[in-house]
Write a protein that holds these residues in place. Structure first.
Motif, PDB file in Angstrom:
ATOM      1  N   ALA A  31     -73.084  54.352 102.379  1.00 39.91           N
ATOM      2  CA  ALA A  31     -74.143  54.296 101.363  1.00 39.91           C
ATOM      3  C   ALA A  31     -75.127  55.435 101.589  1.00 39.91           C
ATOM      4  O   ALA A  31     -75.743  55.538 102.649  1.00 39.91           O
ATOM      5  N   VAL A  32     -75.255  56.293 100.589  1.00 34.88           N
ATOM      6  CA  VAL A  32     -76.147  57.446 100.698  1.00 34.88           C
ATOM      7  C   VAL A  32     -77.524  57.049 100.169  1.00 34.88           C
ATOM      8  O   VAL A  32     -77.713  56.829  98.967  1.00 34.88           O
ATOM      9  N   THR A  33     -78.484  56.947 101.077  1.00 38.38           N
ATOM     10  CA  THR A  33     -79.789  56.370 100.731  1.00 38.38           C
ATOM     11  C   THR A  33     -80.866  57.426 100.488  1.00 38.38           C
ATOM     12  O   THR A  33     -82.049  57.106 100.438  1.00 38.38           O
ATOM     13  N   LYS A  34     -80.449  58.687 100.308  1.00 37.77           N
ATOM     14  CA  LYS A  34     -81.439  59.768 100.219  1.00 37.77           C
ATOM     15  C   LYS A  34     -82.414  59.616  99.044  1.00 37.77           C
ATOM     16  O   LYS A  34     -83.507  60.141  99.099  1.00 37.77           O
ATOM     17  N   SER A  35     -81.996  58.904  98.009  1.00 37.54           N
ATOM     18  CA  SER A  35     -82.861  58.799  96.830  1.00 37.54           C
ATOM     19  C   SER A  35     -83.680  57.510  96.805  1.00 37.54           C
ATOM     20  O   SER A  35     -84.398  57.263  95.845  1.00 37.54           O
ATOM     21  N   GLU A  54     -77.815  59.951 105.226  1.00 34.96           N
ATOM     22  CA  GLU A  54     -78.884  60.784 104.686  1.00 34.96           C
ATOM     23  C   GLU A  54     -78.426  62.222 104.797  1.00 34.96           C
ATOM     24  O   GLU A  54     -77.613  62.565 105.669  1.00 34.96           O
ATOM     25  N   ASN A  55     -78.986  63.091 103.943  1.00 32.64           N
ATOM     26  CA  ASN A  55     -78.611  64.506 104.061  1.00 32.64           C
ATOM     27  C   ASN A  55     -79.712  65.334 104.701  1.00 32.64           C
ATOM     28  O   ASN A  55     -79.528  66.527 104.913  1.00 32.64           O
ATOM     29  N   ARG A  56     -80.848  64.695 105.031  1.00 30.31           N
ATOM     30  CA  ARG A  56     -81.948  65.415 105.667  1.00 30.31           C
ATOM     31  C   ARG A  56     -82.307  64.755 106.986  1.00 30.31           C
ATOM     32  O   ARG A  56     -82.408  63.531 107.072  1.00 30.31           O
ATOM     33  N   LEU A  77     -74.990  61.654 109.180  1.00 33.25           N
ATOM     34  CA  LEU A  77     -75.694  62.815 108.610  1.00 33.25           C
ATOM     35  C   LEU A  77     -74.667  63.582 107.786  1.00 33.25           C
ATOM     36  O   LEU A  77     -73.656  64.052 108.316  1.00 33.25           O
ATOM     37  N   ILE A  78     -74.946  63.687 106.473  1.00 31.89           N
ATOM     38  CA  ILE A  78     -73.927  64.270 105.595  1.00 31.89           C
ATOM     39  C   ILE A  78     -74.312  65.656 105.101  1.00 31.89           C
ATOM     40  O   ILE A  78     -73.526  66.311 104.448  1.00 31.89           O
ATOM     41  N   GLY A  79     -75.538  66.098 105.393  1.00 28.10           N
ATOM     42  CA  GLY A  79     -75.967  67.388 104.864  1.00 28.10           C
ATOM     43  C   GLY A  79     -75.918  68.484 105.909  1.00 28.10           C
ATOM     44  O   GLY A  79     -75.721  68.248 107.097  1.00 28.10           O
ATOM     45  N   LEU A 156     -61.872  65.959 107.979  1.00 26.59           N
ATOM     46  CA  LEU A 156     -62.407  67.018 107.125  1.00 26.59           C
ATOM     47  C   LEU A 156     -63.241  66.403 106.006  1.00 26.59           C
ATOM     48  O   LEU A 156     -63.019  65.270 105.588  1.00 26.59           O
ATOM     49  N   MET A 157     -64.203  67.187 105.533  1.00 25.70           N
ATOM     50  CA  MET A 157     -65.083  66.737 104.453  1.00 25.70           C
ATOM     51  C   MET A 157     -65.143  67.813 103.378  1.00 25.70           C
ATOM     52  O   MET A 157     -65.081  69.009 103.688  1.00 25.70           O
ATOM     53  N   THR A 158     -65.252  67.392 102.133  1.00 22.94           N
ATOM     54  CA  THR A 158     -65.520  68.359 101.075  1.00 22.94           C
ATOM     55  C   THR A 158     -66.349  67.721  99.966  1.00 22.94           C
ATOM     56  O   THR A 158     -66.472  66.499  99.879  1.00 22.94           O
ATOM     57  N   MET A 159     -66.953  68.588  99.163  1.00 28.33           N
ATOM     58  CA  MET A 159     -67.636  68.164  97.949  1.00 28.33           C
ATOM     59  C   MET A 159     -66.849  68.751  96.778  1.00 28.33           C
ATOM     60  O   MET A 159     -66.561  69.948  96.765  1.00 28.33           O
ATOM     61  N   ALA A 160     -66.565  67.917  95.804  1.00 31.50           N
ATOM     62  CA  ALA A 160     -65.878  68.413  94.607  1.00 31.50           C
ATOM     63  C   ALA A 160     -66.862  69.251  93.790  1.00 31.50           C
ATOM     64  O   ALA A 160     -68.063  69.072  93.896  1.00 31.50           O
ATOM     65  N   GLY A 199     -65.331  62.169  98.015  1.00 27.90           N
ATOM     66  CA  GLY A 199     -65.577  61.220  96.939  1.00 27.90           C
ATOM     67  C   GLY A 199     -67.014  60.748  96.953  1.00 27.90           C
ATOM     68  O   GLY A 199     -67.523  60.341  97.994  1.00 27.90           O
ATOM     69  N   MET A 200     -67.682  60.870  95.796  1.00 26.09           N
ATOM     70  CA  MET A 200     -69.050  60.413  95.615  1.00 26.09           C
ATOM     71  C   MET A 200     -69.042  59.459  94.397  1.00 26.09           C
ATOM     72  O   MET A 200     -67.987  59.040  93.956  1.00 26.09           O
ATOM     73  N   SER A 201     -70.242  59.148  93.880  1.00 27.32           N
ATOM     74  CA  SER A 201     -70.297  58.155  92.796  1.00 27.32           C
ATOM     75  C   SER A 201     -69.362  58.480  91.638  1.00 27.32           C
ATOM     76  O   SER A 201     -68.709  57.605  91.082  1.00 27.32           O
ATOM     77  N   GLN A 202     -69.301  59.766  91.279  1.00 25.72           N
ATOM     78  CA  GLN A 202     -68.552  60.155  90.082  1.00 25.72           C
ATOM     79  C   GLN A 202     -67.047  60.225  90.305  1.00 25.72           C
ATOM     80  O   GLN A 202     -66.279  60.145  89.351  1.00 25.72           O
ATOM     81  N   VAL A 215     -65.866  57.306 101.741  1.00 23.80           N
ATOM     82  CA  VAL A 215     -66.452  57.736 100.471  1.00 23.80           C
ATOM     83  C   VAL A 215     -67.971  57.644 100.600  1.00 23.80           C
ATOM     84  O   VAL A 215     -68.494  56.734 101.239  1.00 23.80           O
ATOM     85  N   ARG A 216     -68.672  58.615 100.023  1.00 24.12           N
ATOM     86  CA  ARG A 216     -70.129  58.713 100.184  1.00 24.12           C
ATOM     87  C   ARG A 216     -70.793  58.408  98.848  1.00 24.12           C
ATOM     88  O   ARG A 216     -70.779  59.223  97.939  1.00 24.12           O
ATOM     89  N   ILE A 217     -71.348  57.213  98.736  1.00 26.76           N
ATOM     90  CA  ILE A 217     -71.821  56.732  97.426  1.00 26.76           C
ATOM     91  C   ILE A 217     -73.334  56.580  97.397  1.00 26.76           C
ATOM     92  O   ILE A 217     -73.901  55.831  98.195  1.00 26.76           O
ATOM     93  N   GLY A 218     -73.982  57.268  96.472  1.00 22.63           N
ATOM     94  CA  GLY A 218     -75.429  57.146  96.300  1.00 22.63           C
ATOM     95  C   GLY A 218     -75.773  56.499  94.974  1.00 22.63           C
ATOM     96  O   GLY A 218     -75.915  55.276  94.878  1.00 22.63           O
ATOM     97  N   THR A 219     -75.897  57.333  93.931  1.00 18.31           N
ATOM     98  CA  THR A 219     -76.427  56.864  92.637  1.00 18.31           C
ATOM     99  C   THR A 219     -75.755  55.609  92.088  1.00 18.31           C
ATOM    100  O   THR A 219     -76.441  54.765  91.517  1.00 18.31           O
ATOM    101  N   ALA A 220     -74.473  55.457  92.267  1.00 21.67           N
ATOM    102  CA  ALA A 220     -73.795  54.287  91.686  1.00 21.67           C
ATOM    103  C   ALA A 220     -74.315  52.980  92.287  1.00 21.67           C
ATOM    104  O   ALA A 220     -74.233  51.926  91.668  1.00 21.67           O
TER     105      ALA A 220
HETATM  106  C1  LIG Z   1     -76.123  62.959  97.675  1.00 20.75           C
HETATM  107  C2  LIG Z   1     -74.815  63.113  98.333  1.00 20.75           C
HETATM  108  C3  LIG Z   1     -73.776  62.190  98.104  1.00 20.75           C
HETATM  109  C4  LIG Z   1     -73.900  61.023  97.138  1.00 20.75           C
HETATM  110  O1  LIG Z   1     -73.868  61.483  95.825  1.00 20.75           O
HETATM  111  P1  LIG Z   1     -73.938  60.471  94.575  1.00 20.75           P
HETATM  112  O2  LIG Z   1     -73.469  61.285  93.441  1.00 20.75           O
HETATM  113  O3  LIG Z   1     -75.371  60.063  94.465  1.00 20.75           O
HETATM  114  O4  LIG Z   1     -73.049  59.332  94.886  1.00 20.75           O
HETATM  115  C5  LIG Z   1     -72.586  62.370  98.798  1.00 20.75           C
HETATM  116  N1  LIG Z   1     -72.412  63.391  99.659  1.00 20.75           N
HETATM  117  C6  LIG Z   1     -73.377  64.298  99.901  1.00 20.75           C
HETATM  118  C7  LIG Z   1     -73.105  65.395 100.864  1.00 20.75           C
HETATM  119  C8  LIG Z   1     -74.602  64.194  99.255  1.00 20.75           C
HETATM  120  O5  LIG Z   1     -75.559  65.108  99.494  1.00 20.75           O
END
Ligand SMILES: *Cc1c(COP(=O)(O)O)cnc(C)c1O
Length: 225
Positions: A31-35, A54-56, A77-79, A156-160, A199-202, A215-220
């Motif tokens: 659960a990504v709680t940054k927001s 958190e990313n910070r 720590l994901i950032g 390994l990690m990636t952002m789409a 994988g994130m919310s989208q 999977v790293r889920i925030g907004t959803a």
């Molecule tokens: C914010 C963030 C997420 C979560 O993104 P959402 O679209 O809110 O689910 C996942 N990974 C990283 C690295 C992020 O910074």
């Protein structure tokens, strides 16, 4: 609201696993709680969520302090991490998802008091704005980490890419999966590389179909209505 969101996401994870003939127990929802504030994060923990991200650096430390009653929480720590902040954070976390340079790895080696589970961040899509190493540099980067015993490359990690078709996103995830397999096959003691943080919310459903284990889920989790 959060309980409903969480329930729905857990169901969607189950459904994606069924589609891909995977065992849902292979997937950790982080659960990504940054927001959100600590109270909201606390609500998630009360609902049974054990993995928070958190990313910070500063925000992770704040949340961890507020939630210090809960021993069960795993902190991610994901950032991107600046070298000068390594000493503040590295012994406070369980997972680091954004290892992307040898100098950062060396600083972690110097400051960590225990072995840190790390994901190497790979910039699969090649966007200039993104952190992460290039796929073609992965092999040599892994080699350079040998001997840094505080670093365990668990995956390994990636952002789409932000604006991409589902097919393009799927290709990014399946490329990361292939890279992960190629490291795993080498059976390196310091780099078992069995995990995939993608994988994130989208796009977490696509990510699960392509082999994600984290999977790293925030907004959803936090959206209303
Ligand atoms: C914010 C963030 C997420 C979560 O993104 P959402 O679209 O809110 O689910 C996942 N990974 C990283 C690295 C992020 O910074």
């Amino acid at each position: 609201m959060i309980a409903e969101n969480l329930h729905r996401i857990e169901q969607e994870i189950q459904e994606s696993c069924a589609l891909a003939s995977r065992n849902p127990e292979e997937i950790t929802m982080v659960a990504v709680t940054k927001s959100v504030d600590s109270m909201t994060a606390n609500e998630l923990v009360e609902l049974g969520v054990t993995d928070l991200a958190e990313n910070r650096v500063d925000k992770l430390l704040d949340k961890k302090r507020s939630l210090s009653n809960y021993q069960q929480i795993k902190w991610h720590l994901i950032g991107n991490l600046q070298r000068r902040k390594v000493k503040l954070i590295i012994n406070e976390i369980d997972y680091f998802h954004a290892l992307d340079s040898l100098r950062l790895a060396q600083e972690i080696q110097k400051r960590a008091e225990h072995q840190i589970k790390c994901f190497i961040e790979v910039n699969v899509s090649g966007e200039e704005s993104k952190h992460g190493i290039r796929p073609s540099d992965l092999q040599s980067f892994i080699k350079e980490l040998e001997g840094l015993e505080k670093i365990q490359v668990i995956g390994l990690m990636t952002m789409a890419p932000y604006e991409a078709t589902e097919l393009e996103i799927r290709n990014v995830f399946s490329t990361l999966k292939q890279l992960q397999e190629s490291v795993k096959e080498q059976d390196l003691q310091y780099a078992p590389c069995t995990e995939l943080s993608m994988g994130m919310s989208q796009d977490f459903k696509t990510a699960i179909e392509e082999g994600a284990t984290f999977v790293r889920i925030g907004t959803a989790l936090f959206k209303k209505g």
